[in-house]
Design a protein around this motif. Structure first.
Motif, PDB file in Angstrom:
ATOM      1  N   VAL A  24       0.876  -1.171   0.000  1.00  0.00           N
ATOM      2  CA  VAL A  24       0.000   0.000   0.000  1.00  0.00           C
ATOM      3  C   VAL A  24       0.919   1.227   0.000  1.00  0.00           C
ATOM      4  N   ASN A  79       4.340   3.993  -8.450  1.00  0.00           N
ATOM      5  CA  ASN A  79       3.062   4.718  -8.422  1.00  0.00           C
ATOM      6  C   ASN A  79       3.267   5.978  -7.611  1.00  0.00           C
ATOM      7  N   ASN A 120      -6.087  14.499  -2.811  1.00  0.00           N
ATOM      8  CA  ASN A 120      -5.146  13.899  -3.754  1.00  0.00           C
ATOM      9  C   ASN A 120      -5.177  14.767  -5.011  1.00  0.00           C
TER      10      ASN A 120
END
Ligand code: ADP
Ligand code: MG
Length: 701
Positions: free
Chosen positions: A278, A325, A335
């Motif tokens: 994650v 990422n 975000n």
């Protein structure tokens, strides 16, 4: 084995994390540490002393006898030097001690780490400094303290320092921009990273028998097995029980270290796998990726596997990468790469999206360099990994949004359509507005960009340093164009500036198949650089544009840039030098030994058979013998050429010239030699060879 029901308590059990600090530190000390982490303020010595004492107590309770500053020198690996907590007392006993000074600062001898001329050997002093934003942890009986590493003169000798500087630079520019756009409450912007890690597992006994794998991490010779990856039966395939046991163990070790390992699956090539965590704040994610690679190897050893992290361990099947990422998120939880319901109206999103597009186009050669290495250059452009040309995939929906920006029109968001699968029993769900694209080096994937070029073996710090800095620069440029405006005027100006930026950089956008030759041609027409190998990128690194960029944002000084130039080139040449010597040795000794033994048996057999049968016999045996003889003759010639050219390289002194020579001549010699060696090897039965073949290594687990 961790029981599933205990996982929530076992996760991070070896980490001195926020929860432990909150529980154990006095309130005011806890607050002071937090202030340091969040605002980067200086930590007073009494606070450090208190944290150190608490850390020591906790570490000893958890079985640690030692502590070490843990840092990431420019080797791309991690470094550690352990001190025990013991301190002798007058009565001949010991007490366990750990001071605030020991926590915040270390003084390792820096002289044996690469510095690229930043420090003469007589100025051996180097300093490590605690990074309180990345939590300390326990491994192998030691308390590990993540630190930055610098020289006596303050120059960064590591990868963490510039990474932290780049995160700060991006944060500074992004905060200014957000405030201009009306988001007054934004005080910090965080870079987030999730790096998917690919790897191979092979039997350890095989690994030990191959000098090339042992010394260089990749196979330098080896005829392909009759089967490769053409059946497409490995990707996401059933995980074999032995591999599954490994993955399970790996997850547990990572979880205990607070690393949020999330996804595991088989990859495209036989014996290739992937782990994805994650995402986390960039510096923690980089630390965790370094740890992940280390733990992968350690756990493999326990399961009698060797874990190969090289970018191209085997010819003919896919190599391994590390998809990076990347996104940016405000401290208020936005975000900035999330398009939201109506991307056409989402000004912050459009501004940051455009900054990324401009950054990637403008600084493509430096971004390319950030992932260049002797290993990764074999992978990029191999029709299995992104090409060496950098382009951006934005997908259908964003392409429409950008069209509207260019035309100065409003974009109408299309609602998501319903997926129909033709069987009513299947669940109903909405479809993403954009399909995936697997061939793009830099792809927008919903609410983040996925930079797919980084190699599997190296730290992702470099890629993110460049990315953060380049984006910071483009955000700053947009800010400069907008800052004089406000209200409706600002709104209009934003539209104008976005359009202008898009027109200047849209050549980097490409939604098609990046693996084709047509794209290579098209990219050349668009003027996009196609830098095939590390030496091709190096001149860009020390160009005025690059020095300007990095010095302006305080990421690297000119000296730090040049030191990295020296190190990268030296490292590149040394890697290929070692490969050349290893290949020569394997061919001269191991392959030749098998070849001669087999030829001897074959010849004996032919002579014997001929004495018994008529002259026409032995067609098959003679055919094999002749082919072997032909290949070995060519092999001999190619081996001499590689030997001679490597000798020449050893005599060269200028760094870039040497690296280019290794790339254009020595690597080419190695390819030529490999062709004949593989031809010969393909004819020799396994029992004559002292090392395992591709078939054995890739298909035996
Ligand atoms: P995909 O299937 O497109 O690869 P995943 O959801 O599997 O996407 O995510 C892949 C990686 O991207 C994971 O490591 C995930 O944590 C990471 N990721 C997701 N969101 C973000 C983000 N906002 N910033 C950075 N990384 C992210
Ligand atoms: Mg992915």
């Amino acid at each position: 084995m961790i029981e599933a029901s205990k996982l929530t308590t076992e996760f991070g059990s070896l980490v001195f994390n926020d929860k432990i600090m909150k529980e154990r530190l006095p309130k005011d000390i806890y607050k002071a540490v937090h202030k340091t982490i969040e605002k980067g303020t200086h930590l007073e010595l009494d606070v450090a002393n208190c944290v150190a004492a608490t850390m020591k107590e906790w570490a000893i309770e958890n079985g640690a006898t030692h502590f070490t500053h843990w840092f990431q020198p420019m080797t791309g690996l991690t470094a550690e030097k352990h001190d025990s907590f013991i301190s002798p007392t007058e009565d001949g006993k010991i007490i366990m001690e750990f001071s605030g000074k020991e926590l915040v600062k270390g003084e390792p001898d820096a002289s044996s780490f690469p510095s690229g001329g930043l420090r003469a050997t007589f100025e051996a002093r180097g300093y490590t400094a605690w990074d309180p934003s990345s939590p300390a942890f326990i491994k192998d009986g030691s308390l590990y303290i993540p630190t930055a590493f610098c020289s006596y003169g303050g120059e960064a000798l590591d990868k963490k320092t510039p990474l932290l500087r780049s995160m700060e630079a991006l944060s500074n520019e992004a905060v200014k921009m957000m405030r201009l756009l009306g988001y007054e409450d934004v005080n910090r912007v965080n870079t987030t990273i999730g790096s998917e890690q690919e790897y191979f597992l092979i039997d350890k006994d095989f690994y030990k028998k191959r000098k090339d794998l042992l010394l260089t991490g990749r196979t330098l010779i080896g005829a392909p097995a009759s089967k490769g990856q053409e059946m497409e039966d490995h990707y996401f395939g059933v995980i074999k029980p032995k591999v599954s046991a490994y993955m399970h163990d790996l997850d547990e070790e990572l979880w205990k270290l607070g690393i949020p390992a999330k996804t595991k699956h088989n990859e495209v090539a036989p014996s290739q796998h992937e782990l994805a965590p994650v995402f986390e704040t960039a510096n923690i994610a980089v630390d965790h990726n370094q740890l992940t690679m280390e733990v992968m190897k350690k756990v493999a050893d326990k399961h009698n596997y060797a874990c190969l992290l090289h970018e191209k361990p085997f010819e003919g099947v896919n190599g391994s990468g590390k998809h990076n990422n990347w996104s940016i998120c405000t401290d208020t939880g936005i975000n900035l790469l999330d398009p939201g319901k109506n991307p056409g109206e989402n000004i912050p999103f459009l501004v940051f999206l455009m900054s990324v597009i401009a950054a990637v186009d403008e600084y493509a050669p430096i971004l390319r360099l950030s992932v260049a290495s002797a290993g990764n250059d074999h992978r990029l452009g191999g029709n299995e990994a992104p090409p060496a040309i950098i382009s951006i995939f934005v997908g259908d929906e964003l392409a429409e949004v950008l069209k509207a920006v260019e035309a100065g029109e409003a974009y109408k968001a299309v609602g998501k359509s319903q997926m129909t699968m033709g069987a009513t029993v299947l669940p109903h769900f909405t479809k993403d507005n954009t399909d995936r694209n697997r061939t793009s080096p830099f792809a927008f994937t919903g609410n983040k960009f996925e930079f797919r070029m980084p190699g599997s073996s190296v730290s992702v710090a470099n890629a993110n340093i460049v990315l953060n800095t380049a984006v910071a620069e483009e955000v700053a440029k947009l800010y400069a164009k907008l800052s004089a405006y406000s209200g409706n005027e600002l709104k209009e100006k934003v539209k104008e500036v976005l359009k202008e930026t898009l027109l200047a950089h849209k050549r980097v956008l490409f939604n098609g198949n990046g693996y084709t030759d047509e794209w290579v041609e098209e990219a050349a027409k668009r003027g996009l650089p196609n830098l095939k190998a590390l030496p091709d990128c190096m001149p860009y690194w020390i160009s005025d544009e690059s020095i300007d960029l990095f010095t302006r944002h305080g990421i690297f000084t000119k000296e730090e840039i040049y030191s990295r130039y020296e190190i990268l080139l030296e490292n590149y040449s040394k890697s290929i030098h070692i490969e050349s010597l290893t290949m020569q040795e394997m061919i001269r000794k191991d392959l030749t030994e098998g070849l001669v033994a087999y030829e001897k048996d074959l010849s004996k057999e032919i002579v014997q058979k001929k004495s018994l049968l008529d002259g026409d016999c032995c067609a098959l045996e003679l055919g094999v013998l002749k082919s072997l003889d032909k290949s070995s003759a060519e092999m001999g010639k190619a081996l001499s050429k590689l030997f001679e050219d490597t000798k020449k390289a050893e005599g060269m002194t200028e760094a870039l010239e040497t690296a280019s020579y290794y790339e254009s001549t020595v690597l080419a010699d190695m390819d030529e030699l490999r062709k004949y060696a593989d031809e010969a090897e393909a004819l020799i039965p396994e029992k004559y060879l002292s090392y395992p073949t591709y078939g054995e290594m890739l298909f035996s687990l």
